[in-house]
Design a protein around this motif. Structure first.
Motif, PDB file in Angstrom:
ATOM      1  N   SER A  81       6.784   1.859   2.462  1.00  0.00           N
ATOM      2  CA  SER A  81       8.202   2.157   2.245  1.00  0.00           C
ATOM      3  C   SER A  81       8.375   3.375   1.354  1.00  0.00           C
ATOM      4  CB  SER A  81       8.910   0.964   1.607  1.00  0.00           C
ATOM      5  OG  SER A  81       8.766  -0.164   2.427  1.00  0.00           O
ATOM      6  N   HIS A 115       0.812  -1.216   0.000  1.00  0.00           N
ATOM      7  CA  HIS A 115       0.000   0.000   0.000  1.00  0.00           C
ATOM      8  C   HIS A 115       0.850   1.273   0.000  1.00  0.00           C
ATOM      9  CE1 HIS A 115      -4.227  -1.681   1.100  1.00  0.00           C
ATOM     10  NE2 HIS A 115      -3.601  -2.402   0.198  1.00  0.00           N
ATOM     11  N   GLN A 168      13.532   2.650  -1.076  1.00  0.00           N
ATOM     12  CA  GLN A 168      13.284   1.771   0.052  1.00  0.00           C
ATOM     13  C   GLN A 168      14.459   1.741   1.005  1.00  0.00           C
ATOM     14  OE1 GLN A 168      10.580  -1.273  -0.627  1.00  0.00           O
ATOM     15  NE2 GLN A 168       9.606   0.463  -1.602  1.00  0.00           N
TER      16      GLN A 168
HETATM   17  P1  GDP Z   1       4.891  -1.337   1.130  1.00  0.00           P
HETATM   18  O1  GDP Z   1       4.816  -2.812   0.923  1.00  0.00           O
HETATM   19  O2  GDP Z   1       3.703  -0.829   1.881  1.00  0.00           O
HETATM   20  O3  GDP Z   1       6.191  -0.889   1.727  1.00  0.00           O
HETATM   21  O4  GDP Z   1       4.733  -0.690  -0.329  1.00  0.00           O
HETATM   22  P2  GDP Z   1       5.823  -0.017  -1.256  1.00  0.00           P
HETATM   23  O5  GDP Z   1       6.201   1.324  -0.763  1.00  0.00           O
HETATM   24  O6  GDP Z   1       6.917  -0.993  -1.500  1.00  0.00           O
HETATM   25  O7  GDP Z   1       4.939   0.200  -2.560  1.00  0.00           O
HETATM   26  C1  GDP Z   1       4.354  -0.862  -3.254  1.00  0.00           C
HETATM   27  C2  GDP Z   1       4.230  -0.517  -4.726  1.00  0.00           C
HETATM   28  O8  GDP Z   1       3.315   0.566  -4.901  1.00  0.00           O
HETATM   29  C3  GDP Z   1       5.532  -0.074  -5.350  1.00  0.00           C
HETATM   30  O9  GDP Z   1       5.588  -0.609  -6.643  1.00  0.00           O
HETATM   31  C4  GDP Z   1       5.426   1.439  -5.376  1.00  0.00           C
HETATM   32  O10 GDP Z   1       6.165   2.005  -6.422  1.00  0.00           O
HETATM   33  C5  GDP Z   1       3.932   1.634  -5.600  1.00  0.00           C
HETATM   34  N1  GDP Z   1       3.454   2.893  -5.032  1.00  0.00           N
HETATM   35  C6  GDP Z   1       3.665   3.370  -3.781  1.00  0.00           C
HETATM   36  N2  GDP Z   1       3.059   4.564  -3.617  1.00  0.00           N
HETATM   37  C7  GDP Z   1       2.440   4.844  -4.792  1.00  0.00           C
HETATM   38  C8  GDP Z   1       1.634   5.935  -5.249  1.00  0.00           C
HETATM   39  O11 GDP Z   1       1.352   6.905  -4.562  1.00  0.00           O
HETATM   40  N3  GDP Z   1       1.165   5.844  -6.529  1.00  0.00           N
HETATM   41  C9  GDP Z   1       1.442   4.800  -7.339  1.00  0.00           C
HETATM   42  N4  GDP Z   1       0.949   4.805  -8.553  1.00  0.00           N
HETATM   43  N5  GDP Z   1       2.193   3.766  -6.937  1.00  0.00           N
HETATM   44  C10 GDP Z   1       2.690   3.776  -5.690  1.00  0.00           C
END
Ligand code: GDP
Ligand code: MG
Length: 598
Positions: A20, A17, A41
């Protein structure tokens, strides 16, 4: 720093979501890291985490933020593991901060892990700021998701901050919300006896064990003699600092602050998450509440495919155990598999992570035996045994009854897959506890035997819901049931790595499925091979693998020597991953595949 200018917070989110990505933006916007050092990250340090997108260890970063009110605030972010296997670690990290950002993907809505973690935050009395991420995507539905947050979680979401962690939109609003909407640390007397929480620890090959601490009361200084109240261990503090996110030394840490210490601690096992650190000379009155030593709940045997790898494996396991206090390993010998280890894990994900690391980082091919939970065996003579390994099952005629661990599982799933999810839970001996709706999603709560979940429940759930379900669980205790040990015999030899505890009513079905699977997985030999499942001496399922008639190379055209050579080489390479059982060779993959149920 005065308490009024400190904000300690965590970020609660379901995997993917954007936790990171948001953390990276916060670090970037406040200039905590020079632009040229910025890599994606930042907080996820282990490679495997980055690949799997799972943060395993709590990490912290200290950010300095000049707010609109003209004051500069110290923001301490603790990034926690979001996964169910680490629920206790998450609960401790939450106790170390006063507020949470609840990040929800505005295209997806609330998921099971979001729920579990947000409840932990609520239990820790957090102020919670909802943040709707990914609003740059056309599929984002911020209004619908706000409603869902209010319905499902029961917190106000009107004033949620709408952002795109990817483009940077709304990040300044997040920083302001942290300062204006999250509370400062409640109280804290810098002159009181030291009371600090051990939030996490990790092993660094240069520094030894690095301990993450949150100071509640008192002041911790470099050179201080400290005492861990739960373990009773004493140390002298060598180094004190904060993460920015690189280590930066400080002379002291006061109430409300979060930082790290090193103290020539040899192994992380000596540092228990949730322990209270105080001064040796002037101890605080009582330790912080809620301490619980973390104990493994899932066990399996790990054996090298090639017996020559055993020494390497021992070294690798020692190294992994050095950095992971909740992973246990004891040497084990098996008639069929030779020398290996009986290992204990916090859960299935934890098992997978460790197995992956052994295979990839240390290049060891492994055979994983059927994962098992801890059964409580009550003997007729009154003795009680904790059974970690089906191979150690006592004589059934001397057993009075057996209890198994149960979990409460919460699953969130779009309506259209609900039927399949209910069927899956029912098939796994589940008892439905609750079924409610939140918009177009159903929330089901089941009481399930942990043993039915450790095999391939996640995989099955993902596949029947095309990845749209989310899942979380907690242990709820032990209950008696009709459980038996099922053995698998290949060519009349018992293969103990495949023996398992099953419910009596499901034994035939499981036995038949295993025999059929093994028939496909074991290559044919020059002789006929019976494959059987048995309880005690009684065979409950049987398949026969017919004998191989022709030489494998016979089908090659006579003259084509390179093709023939290639085929033989390919066979040889394949052999490396086989294991000899009596006269029969069983490929490594058979051990994992045979355990998966369809
Ligand atoms: P985590 O598992 O919660 O740490 O999620 P991540 O930060 O690794 O993000 C998961 C995926 O969502 C990655 O591919 C990011 O590039 C994408 N992502 C995160 N924030 C956004 C956003 O605001 N918009 C879009 N389109 N993608 C996002
Ligand atoms: Mg992440």
């Amino acid at each position: 720093t005065p308490l009024s200018r400190i904000r300690n917070f965590s970020i609660v989110a379901h995997i993917d979501h954007g936790k990171s990505t948001l953390a990276d933006r916060l670090i970037q916007l406040t200039g905590t890291v020079a632009e040229r050092d910025m890599k994606a990250q930042l907080l996820d340090s282990m490679d495997i985490e980055r690949e799997r997108g799972i943060t395993i260890k709590a990490n912290t970063v200290r950010i300095e933020y000049p707010a609109k009110d003209g004051e500069t605030y110290v923001l301490n972010l603790i990034d926690t593991p979001g996964h169910v296997d680490f629920a206790y670690e998450v609960s401790r990290s939450m106790r170390a901060v006063e507020g949470s950002l609840l990040v929800v993907d505005a295209t997806q809505g609330v998921e099971a892990q979001t729920l579990a973690n947000v409840y932990t935050a609520i239990e820790a009395d957090h102020e919670i700021v909802p943040v709707l991420n990914k609003i740059d995507l056309p599929a984002a539905e911020p209004e619908r998701v706000k409603e869902q947050i209010e319905d499902v979680i029961g917190i106000e979401a009107d004033n949620a901050v709408e952002i795109s962690a990817k483009t940077g939109l709304g990040i300044p609003d997040v920083l302001e919300a942290i300062v204006t909407r999250l509370p400062a640390p409640a109280s804290g007397d810098p002159d009181a006896p030291l009371q600090a929480m051990l939030v996490d620890s990790y092993y660094d090959s240069y520094l030894g064990v690095v301990v993450l601490v949150r100071i509640m009361q008192g002041t911790l200084k470099k050179g201080d003699n400290i005492r861990m109240m739960q373990t009773g261990a004493r140390y002298g503090v060598d180094r004190l600092g904060v993460f920015r996110p690189a280590m930066q030394n400080v002379d002291e840490l006061g109430p409300g602050e979060i930082g790290f210490l090193t103290a020539s601690i040899k192994q992380v096992r000596d540092t228990k998450v949730g322990d209270t650190i105080t001064h040796e000379r002037r101890q605080c009155e009582k330790p912080l509440p809620g301490f619980k030593p973390s104990v493994p709940v899932v066990f399996c045997g790990l054996f090298p495919v090639d017996a020559n790898d055993f020494e390497d494996m021992r070294d690798a396991i020692e190294k992994l155990a050095l950095n992971d206090a909740s992973f246990t390993a004891e040497m084990e010998t098996s008639a069929a598999l030779g020398f290996g280890f009986r290992c204990g894990f916090l859960g299935l994900l934890h098992l997978e992570v460790i197995r992956d690391r052994l295979e990839r980082e240390y290049d060891i091919d492994l055979i994983t035996t059927a994962p098992s939970v801890i059964y409580h065996i009550y003997m007729k003579d009154g003795e009680q045994i904790d059974l970690h390994n089906p191979a150690d099952m006592p004589d059934p005629s001397k057993i009075d009854h057996i209890e198994e661990p149960r979990i409460k599982a919460t699953i969130l799933v779009p309506d259209e897959y609900l039927g399949d999810v209910l069927k899956l839970c029912q098939d796994r001996r589940g008892i439905q506890l609750d079924l409610t709706y939140a918009g177009s999603r159903a929330m089901v709560v089941y009481d399930l035997p942990l043993n039915e979940v450790v095999f391939d429940f996640y995989d099955r759930l993902k596949s029947v819901t095309k990845g749209y379900a989310s899942f979380d669980y907690q242990m709820i205790g032990y209950r008696e049931d009709n459980l038996v040990k099922m053995s698998i015999l290949v060519n009349d030899e018992p293969v103990d790595a495949l023996s398992m505890m099953v419910h009596r009513d499901r034994a035939e079905m499981r036995g038949r499925a295993m025999c059929e699977k093994l028939k496909d997985l074991i290559p044919r030999h020059m002789f006929k091979i019976p494959i059987q499942a048995a309880i005690g001496g009684k065979v409950i399922a049987r398949e026969t693998l017919s004998a191989l008639r022709k030489d494998v190379t016979a089908k090659c055209y006579g003259g084509d020597a390179t093709r023939k050579k290639k085929l033989l080489e390919k066979q040889k390479a394949g052999k490396k991953k086989m294991r000899q059982f009596g006269k029969v060779e069983i490929p490594q993959e058979a051990f994992i595949s045979a355990l998966k149920m369809d």
